[in-house]
Design an enzyme around this catalytic site. Structure first.
Site, PDB file in Angstrom:
ATOM      1  N   ASP A  15       0.875  -1.168   0.000  1.00 54.48           N
ATOM      2  CA  ASP A  15       0.000   0.000   0.000  1.00 54.48           C
ATOM      3  C   ASP A  15       0.914   1.219   0.000  1.00 54.48           C
ATOM      4  O   ASP A  15       2.094   1.123   0.351  1.00 54.48           O
ATOM      5  CB  ASP A  15      -0.882  -0.044   1.253  1.00 54.48           C
ATOM      6  CG  ASP A  15      -1.683   1.230   1.438  1.00 54.48           C
ATOM      7  OD1 ASP A  15      -2.354   1.654   0.486  1.00 54.48           O
ATOM      8  OD2 ASP A  15      -1.613   1.796   2.543  1.00 54.48           O
ATOM      9  N   ASP A  17       0.090   5.119   0.939  1.00 52.18           N
ATOM     10  CA  ASP A  17      -0.018   6.064   2.054  1.00 52.18           C
ATOM     11  C   ASP A  17      -0.042   5.328   3.393  1.00 52.18           C
ATOM     12  O   ASP A  17      -0.889   4.450   3.614  1.00 52.18           O
ATOM     13  CB  ASP A  17      -1.302   6.890   1.935  1.00 52.18           C
ATOM     14  CG  ASP A  17      -1.345   7.715   0.661  1.00 52.18           C
ATOM     15  OD1 ASP A  17      -1.332   8.943   0.760  1.00 52.18           O
ATOM     16  OD2 ASP A  17      -1.390   7.130  -0.439  1.00 52.18           O
ATOM     17  N   ASP A 172      -1.680  -0.742   5.963  1.00 50.08           N
ATOM     18  CA  ASP A 172      -1.934  -0.190   7.294  1.00 50.08           C
ATOM     19  C   ASP A 172      -3.421  -0.015   7.572  1.00 50.08           C
ATOM     20  O   ASP A 172      -3.798   0.657   8.537  1.00 50.08           O
ATOM     21  CB  ASP A 172      -1.220   1.157   7.458  1.00 50.08           C
ATOM     22  CG  ASP A 172      -1.859   2.267   6.634  1.00 50.08           C
ATOM     23  OD1 ASP A 172      -2.170   2.021   5.446  1.00 50.08           O
ATOM     24  OD2 ASP A 172      -2.050   3.381   7.161  1.00 50.08           O
TER      25      ASP A 172
END
Length: 233
Positions: A15, A17, A172
């Site tokens: 991922d 960001d 996250d």
């Protein structure tokens, strides 16, 4: 390899960001510029950081009461994205320690890529500004679907010609782990990312939870070294 062991890793997917790149400073700057334009006080950085992974609409809702005004919400979102687009990498940077991991992946000839819900114009500008060179980048525009749908991850695996079960996806947010599991990939949840106060990565059922970028680097390098039987010079 026994029946209980996962197949050897051949690719690492991130991922963007909150996992690979700390983009919260530029997004916070854009949101507070928008607040300033409307005569509002800036929001605390930590408050914004916890919302970054939820996207631009969540940031607008954080700064403005638009619950009953869709038109205003869309207007503010458009302006927020325009402000962000002016400087997507002024303050953003790789999380400390991950440069070593990317160097290792390159030296070990391990394919790696990015699968993100971030729109492609922002993603490409950010990746270019940071000088990142990965094998594949998948954005929402490519398939018209977003995580937690597994399609973007499966598409990335096809682009790299690597079976999904030999890829690991790192994120996250709960939707990252959902997408990775649905794609049949191994998953890592990183708790150093943009987690809210009620988020518990253990509840997302990843294969692993890792708390720091340095620990992520050490774990992946050790895992890949063990599977390959050698460490690149």
């Amino acid at each position: 390899m026994t029946l209980d062991e996962p197949p050897p890793l051949q690719a690492v997917l991130f991922d963007l960001d909150g996992t690979l790149v700390d983009t919260a400073p530029d997004l916070a700057h854009a949101l507070n510029r928008l607040c300033q334009e409307h005569g509002l006080e800036p929001l605390p950085y930590e408050k914004i950081r916890n919302e970054v992974s939820n996207g631009g609409s969540a940031l607008v809702r954080l700064g403005f009461d638009t619950a009953n005004n869709t038109a205003l919400h869309e207007q503010l979102l458009t302006r927020l994205l325009a402000l962000y687009g002016e400087s997507v990498a002024e303050y953003s940077h790789l999380f400390q320690g991950l440069e070593d991991l990317l160097d290792y992946l390159d030296r070990a000839a391990v394919s790696w890529g990015i699968v993100t819900n971030k729109p492609r114009p922002f993603t490409e500008a950010l990746v270019s500004s940071l000088g990142l060179h990965c094998d594949v980048i998948v954005c929402p525009e490519d398939l018209q679907v977003k995580k937690p749908d597994p399609a973007p991850l499966l598409y990335a695996a096809r682009q790299m010609a690597i079976p999904p079960e030999q890829c690991i996806y790192i994120g996250d947010h709960e939707r990252d782990i959902q997408a990775g599991r649905r794609a049949g990939m191994q998953t890592i949840a990183v708790s150093y990312g943009y987690l809210g106060p009620r988020d518990d990565p253990e509840h997302w059922k990843p294969n692993h939870v890792i708390s720091t970028p340095q620990a992520l680097t050490e774990w992946l390098c050790r895992q890949l070294q063990t599977e390959a039987g050698t460490l690149p010079a």
